[in-house]
Design a protein around this motif. Structure first.
Motif, PDB file in Angstrom:
ATOM      1  N   UNK A 267       0.816  -1.210   0.000  1.00 31.06           N
ATOM      2  CA  UNK A 267       0.000   0.000   0.000  1.00 31.06           C
ATOM      3  C   UNK A 267       0.848   1.257   0.000  1.00 31.06           C
ATOM      4  N   UNK A 268       0.334   2.286  -0.632  1.00 28.11           N
ATOM      5  CA  UNK A 268       1.046   3.552  -0.794  1.00 28.11           C
ATOM      6  C   UNK A 268       1.087   4.315   0.523  1.00 28.11           C
ATOM      7  N   UNK A 269       2.273   4.734   0.973  1.00 29.45           N
ATOM      8  CA  UNK A 269       2.362   5.461   2.246  1.00 29.45           C
ATOM      9  C   UNK A 269       1.701   6.836   2.156  1.00 29.45           C
ATOM     10  N   UNK A 270       1.243   7.335   3.300  1.00 30.62           N
ATOM     11  CA  UNK A 270       0.655   8.676   3.362  1.00 30.62           C
ATOM     12  C   UNK A 270       1.418   9.568   4.344  1.00 30.62           C
ATOM     13  N   UNK A 271       2.478   9.024   4.934  1.00 32.19           N
ATOM     14  CA  UNK A 271       3.323   9.796   5.845  1.00 32.19           C
ATOM     15  C   UNK A 271       4.724   9.930   5.245  1.00 32.19           C
ATOM     16  N   UNK A 272       5.424  11.004   5.612  1.00 35.51           N
ATOM     17  CA  UNK A 272       6.779  11.237   5.081  1.00 35.51           C
ATOM     18  C   UNK A 272       7.761  10.198   5.588  1.00 35.51           C
ATOM     19  N   UNK A 273       7.567   9.763   6.828  1.00 37.17           N
ATOM     20  CA  UNK A 273       8.426   8.738   7.416  1.00 37.17           C
ATOM     21  C   UNK A 273       7.584   7.546   7.821  1.00 37.17           C
ATOM     22  N   UNK A 274       8.198   6.379   7.770  1.00 43.22           N
ATOM     23  CA  UNK A 274       7.507   5.145   8.143  1.00 43.22           C
ATOM     24  C   UNK A 274       8.406   4.331   9.063  1.00 43.22           C
ATOM     25  N   UNK A 275       7.817   3.460   9.842  1.00 40.03           N
ATOM     26  CA  UNK A 275       8.613   2.557  10.665  1.00 40.03           C
ATOM     27  C   UNK A 275       9.483   1.685   9.771  1.00 40.03           C
ATOM     28  N   UNK A 276      10.701   1.473  10.202  1.00 41.46           N
ATOM     29  CA  UNK A 276      11.633   0.699   9.382  1.00 41.46           C
ATOM     30  C   UNK A 276      11.116  -0.721   9.143  1.00 41.46           C
ATOM     31  N   UNK A 277      10.555  -1.330  10.166  1.00 41.23           N
ATOM     32  CA  UNK A 277      10.054  -2.703  10.031  1.00 41.23           C
ATOM     33  C   UNK A 277       8.657  -2.684   9.432  1.00 41.23           C
ATOM     34  N   UNK A 278       8.471  -3.302   8.275  1.00 37.84           N
ATOM     35  CA  UNK A 278       7.159  -3.287   7.623  1.00 37.84           C
ATOM     36  C   UNK A 278       6.198  -4.277   8.267  1.00 37.84           C
ATOM     37  N   UNK A 279       4.942  -4.192   7.842  1.00 40.58           N
ATOM     38  CA  UNK A 279       3.892  -5.069   8.346  1.00 40.58           C
ATOM     39  C   UNK A 279       3.367  -5.927   7.200  1.00 40.58           C
ATOM     40  N   UNK A 280       3.307  -7.229   7.418  1.00 43.61           N
ATOM     41  CA  UNK A 280       2.780  -8.172   6.433  1.00 43.61           C
ATOM     42  C   UNK A 280       1.561  -8.869   7.041  1.00 43.61           C
ATOM     43  N   UNK A 281       0.398  -8.735   6.375  1.00 42.21           N
ATOM     44  CA  UNK A 281      -0.866  -9.282   6.880  1.00 42.21           C
ATOM     45  C   UNK A 281      -1.252 -10.526   6.091  1.00 42.21           C
ATOM     46  N   UNK A 282      -1.535 -11.593   6.828  1.00 41.46           N
ATOM     47  CA  UNK A 282      -2.062 -12.818   6.230  1.00 41.46           C
ATOM     48  C   UNK A 282      -3.544 -12.925   6.604  1.00 41.46           C
ATOM     49  N   UNK A 283      -4.444 -12.614   5.694  1.00 42.87           N
ATOM     50  CA  UNK A 283      -5.880 -12.755   5.980  1.00 42.87           C
ATOM     51  C   UNK A 283      -6.294 -14.216   5.891  1.00 42.87           C
ATOM     52  N   UNK A 284      -7.488 -14.556   6.349  1.00 44.58           N
ATOM     53  CA  UNK A 284      -7.946 -15.951   6.250  1.00 44.58           C
ATOM     54  C   UNK A 284      -7.990 -16.420   4.808  1.00 44.58           C
ATOM     55  N   UNK A 285      -7.539 -17.626   4.565  1.00 42.29           N
ATOM     56  CA  UNK A 285      -7.610 -18.155   3.203  1.00 42.29           C
ATOM     57  C   UNK A 285      -8.976 -18.741   2.894  1.00 42.29           C
ATOM     58  N   UNK A 286      -9.915 -18.637   3.835  1.00 40.57           N
ATOM     59  CA  UNK A 286     -11.298 -19.043   3.559  1.00 40.57           C
ATOM     60  C   UNK A 286     -12.173 -17.824   3.265  1.00 40.57           C
ATOM     61  N   UNK A 287     -11.591 -16.628   3.288  1.00 47.22           N
ATOM     62  CA  UNK A 287     -12.339 -15.398   3.014  1.00 47.22           C
ATOM     63  C   UNK A 287     -11.514 -14.470   2.126  1.00 47.22           C
ATOM     64  N   UNK A 288     -12.146 -13.434   1.628  1.00 46.39           N
ATOM     65  CA  UNK A 288     -11.456 -12.398   0.867  1.00 46.39           C
ATOM     66  C   UNK A 288     -10.750 -11.445   1.831  1.00 46.39           C
ATOM     67  N   UNK A 289      -9.572 -10.963   1.432  1.00 41.72           N
ATOM     68  CA  UNK A 289      -8.738 -10.169   2.336  1.00 41.72           C
ATOM     69  C   UNK A 289      -9.368  -8.834   2.716  1.00 41.72           C
ATOM     70  N   UNK A 290     -10.301  -8.324   1.898  1.00 44.07           N
ATOM     71  CA  UNK A 290     -10.745  -6.942   2.105  1.00 44.07           C
ATOM     72  C   UNK A 290     -11.697  -6.774   3.283  1.00 44.07           C
ATOM     73  N   UNK A 291     -11.882  -7.800   4.109  1.00 42.21           N
ATOM     74  CA  UNK A 291     -12.540  -7.567   5.394  1.00 42.21           C
ATOM     75  C   UNK A 291     -11.759  -6.523   6.187  1.00 42.21           C
ATOM     76  N   UNK A 292     -10.459  -6.414   5.914  1.00 41.80           N
ATOM     77  CA  UNK A 292      -9.620  -5.411   6.579  1.00 41.80           C
ATOM     78  C   UNK A 292      -9.509  -4.125   5.765  1.00 41.80           C
ATOM     79  N   UNK A 293     -10.311  -4.011   4.693  1.00 45.28           N
ATOM     80  CA  UNK A 293     -10.292  -2.802   3.862  1.00 45.28           C
ATOM     81  C   UNK A 293     -11.676  -2.586   3.237  1.00 45.28           C
ATOM     82  N   UNK A 294     -12.706  -2.605   4.072  1.00 45.82           N
ATOM     83  CA  UNK A 294     -14.070  -2.492   3.557  1.00 45.82           C
ATOM     84  C   UNK A 294     -14.349  -1.112   2.986  1.00 45.82           C
TER      85      UNK A 294
END
Length: 623
Positions: A267-294
């Motif tokens: 995803x495209x950042x919206x802040x000038x600085x970001x935490x060095x360690x990124x975040x990787x999300x594994x959504x349920x493989x029995x559902x579509x991932x966009x429950x976290x992006x409705x």
């Protein structure tokens, strides 16, 4: 014609006349308001027109069934439930004549009491007072259920019998616990299906709507029903109201990596600085991932980006015949592959991870594999959303993992994958009142249009599963609970031992979660060995997770002491209002506060960054 025949005919006419008068008198007493609204003879032509419309719709549907093969019925084998019902009857006190006599006596007492309150019973009447109904249920909260004696009698009798049936299950002697739970579930399903609210002639609101619209509600309702039968799935929201990438799953980003099993979105950042360690999300493989992006207001992904995180999410591909042989190994390898790609792409030593529900279960197995290989430093932290690893107390889903159910799953898995509509039907049955019968009443009987609700759109957007992996998951984890037995399972040639995991873990559970009960989620704390923070959120499996701070809804509980059980945790926990998301981001920042500039490949799709396509990607759209 003989005199005897004339006399007999006269007697029949007198009996019919008396029966007609008695019926009319009964109708006027029991349904006084409805009796006033019955159609007059001049309106019968309109009602006949409604009947013709209903018949035409049904005949057209039958012709289409013959001409085309409609989707299979996504519900369990009815013969199995009938067999279970038969066994229940013979094993339960219902087959005992003494219990039958008691049930009949209780029913007569209830009827006499209710009729007396309405001033039409054989005993001392209490007319003029507001009826005091002995049982309450929110399905019958509408005043229409008590304003006329018939509907009060119907729904109170139903509630009494439902109580008797549920009590019978608990009173059966010598029944194994798992069998008793199955019978409880089957009894609940039967009771919910037979509610008088689900039938037009015993639901006063439906009957009133039918009289008001001259049956137009039934025509609309049948159209809805037939549409669902054609697609093989219950509709929950307005068809066509939502489009991926337009009004759901709209957070800007790019697909930066792809395999036959998943796409990786950054995803495209919206802040000038970001935490060095990124975040990787594994959504349920029995559902579509966009429950976290409705939508932007309740998107966890968008919120995490706004907090200065570089966010990646895996979008799993809906299974097809090419994925028939996939197993647990493939999903664990996929998670490791996604982790390695993020590390390589951003040139970082480790990543924060999130596993939601079943993907959290798989994430725990992935952590165990990496720990055994001494490669767990690649994971800076692991957050688990309503995820289970110990399935001893896994809730109602355990009802579907006996040998009969597993055989049924195998039979339903044509071409090597399980149609997601079967899973949707299973989850709907777990909350039948809200996700099945509520829609039967509102959309099939009342003829109402569907709401435009993004969460319900996501809930109906089913995902197919590889049959082999799904069966192994149910058998090895839900039924046999092998994941918590050290080295009982392995992945990619590496034995799995959860006690080797020392990665910092944030474990979230929903207090009202019926899919991943909080007691079951809490048991993860018994197996991991690293620093852990357990958070109990208000609400359930979805709303307990998708709860943005701006909504100011629900609450969460924290207990910093070491607890041996969920009950002990709750007893000493401190309640905090609102969302637990701010607590989580503070925990993440404490693990690694260093920030870097949001440039280069921190911004996907730049001049030197060759991406595949824009979010939400194509995998989430495959059916």
């Amino acid at each position: 014609m003989t005199d005897n025949q004339n006399d007999f005919g006269a007697l029949i006419n007198q009996m019919l006349a008396f029966q007609g008068e008695a019926t009319q008198r009964w109708f006027t007493q029991m349904l006084p308001e409805t009796a006033k609204k019955l159609p007059n003879p001049g309106e019968m032509a309109e009602w006949m027109d409604v009947a013709r419309k209903l018949q035409a719709l049904w005949l057209e549907f039958q012709e289409q069934r013959v001409a085309t093969q409609l989707p299979p019925n996504p519900f369990a084998d009815p013969a199995k439930w009938l067999n279970m019902a038969g066994q229940f009857y013979h094993q339960s006190p219902l087959s005992d004549p003494q219990h039958q006599e008691k049930l009949w006596a209780d029913s007569l007492a209830l009827w006499e009491s209710l009729l007396n309150q309405y001033g039409i019973g054989p005993g001392e009447t209490e007319a003029g007072h507001s009826p005091r109904l002995p049982r309450e249920d929110r399905r019958f909260a509408d005043e229409k259920w008590r304003s006329q004696p018939f509907f009060a009698l119907v729904h109170q009798t139903y509630l009494m019998i439902a109580e008797e049936l549920e009590a019978m299950v608990d009173s059966i002697e010598g029944l194994p616990d798992d069998r008793r739970e199955q019978m409880r579930f089957a009894t609940r399903v039967l009771i919910e299906a037979l509610s008088p609210a689900n039938f037009p002639l015993t639901n006063p609101a439906v009957l009133e709507r039918t009289l008001e619209t001259k049956g137009d509600n039934l025509v609309k309702g049948l159209q809805h029903l037939l549409s669902d039968l054609k697609r093989g799935q219950l509709t929950h929201t307005t068809p066509g109201a939502f489009t991926l990438g337009e009004n759901v799953a709209v957070t800007p980003g790019e697909v930066v990596y792809q395999t036959p099993l998943f796409q990786l979105i950054q995803y495209t950042p919206v802040t000038d600085k970001v935490l060095e360690t990124p975040l990787l999300i594994f959504p349920p493989w029995i559902n579509r991932y966009y429950i976290l992006d409705l939508n932007p207001k309740k998107s966890f992904i968008r919120w995490a980006v706004e907090q200065g995180l570089t966010v990646f999410v895996v979008s799993w591909k809906s299974a097809d015949a090419s994925m028939a042989d996939l197993t647990q190994d493939d999903y664990i390898r996929a998670q490791i592959e996604a982790i390695e790609h993020v590390r390589t792409r951003l040139k970082v030593p480790s990543v924060h991870t999130i596993g939601y529900c079943v993907a959290g279960t798989t994430l725990a197995a992935t952590l165990a594999v990496l720990a055994r290989r001494e490669e767990d430093a690649r994971i800076a932290s692991a957050t688990f959303f309503t995820a289970q690893v110990d399935f001893e107390k896994a809730g109602d889903l355990r009802l579907f993992v006996d040998d009969v159910q597993l055989k049924l799953v195998e039979q339903l898995s044509g071409d090597g994958y399980l149609d997601g509509r079967y899973l949707a039907a299973t989850f709907n049955l777990l909350r039948g009142r809200e996700l099945i019968w509520n829609y039967v009443v509102n959309n099939y009987l009342m003829g109402e249009e569907y709401p435009a609700f993004d969460l319900l759109f996501w809930n109906s957007d089913t995902t197919n599963l590889p049959a082999r992996w799904h069966k192994e998951y149910l058998r090895d984890l839900y039924r046999d609970n092998k994941l918590v037995v050290p080295d009982a399972l392995s992945a990619d040639g590496t034995p799995i031992d959860l006690t080797r995991i020392t990665t910092p873990a944030y474990i979230q559970a929903g207090r009202e979660d019926h899919i991943s009960p909080p007691d079951s989620v809490f048991r993860m704390t018994r197996h991991l060995r690293g620093p852990m923070r357990f958070v109990l959120a208000g609400s359930g499996h979805i709303a307990g997770v998708v709860n943005p701070p701006a909504a100011a809804k629900y609450q969460y509980w924290i207990n910093d002491k070491t607890c041996a059980s969920i009950d002990q945790f709750i007893e000493g926990a401190t309640e905090h209002p609102g969302s637990w998301w701010p607590d989580w981001i503070e925990w993440i920042r404490a693990l690694g506060p260093k920030t870097v500039a949001a440039r280069g490949k921190r911004k996907p799709g730049g001049k030197t960054d060759h991406t595949i396509e824009s979010a939400p990607g194509s995998y989430v759209k495959t059916r």
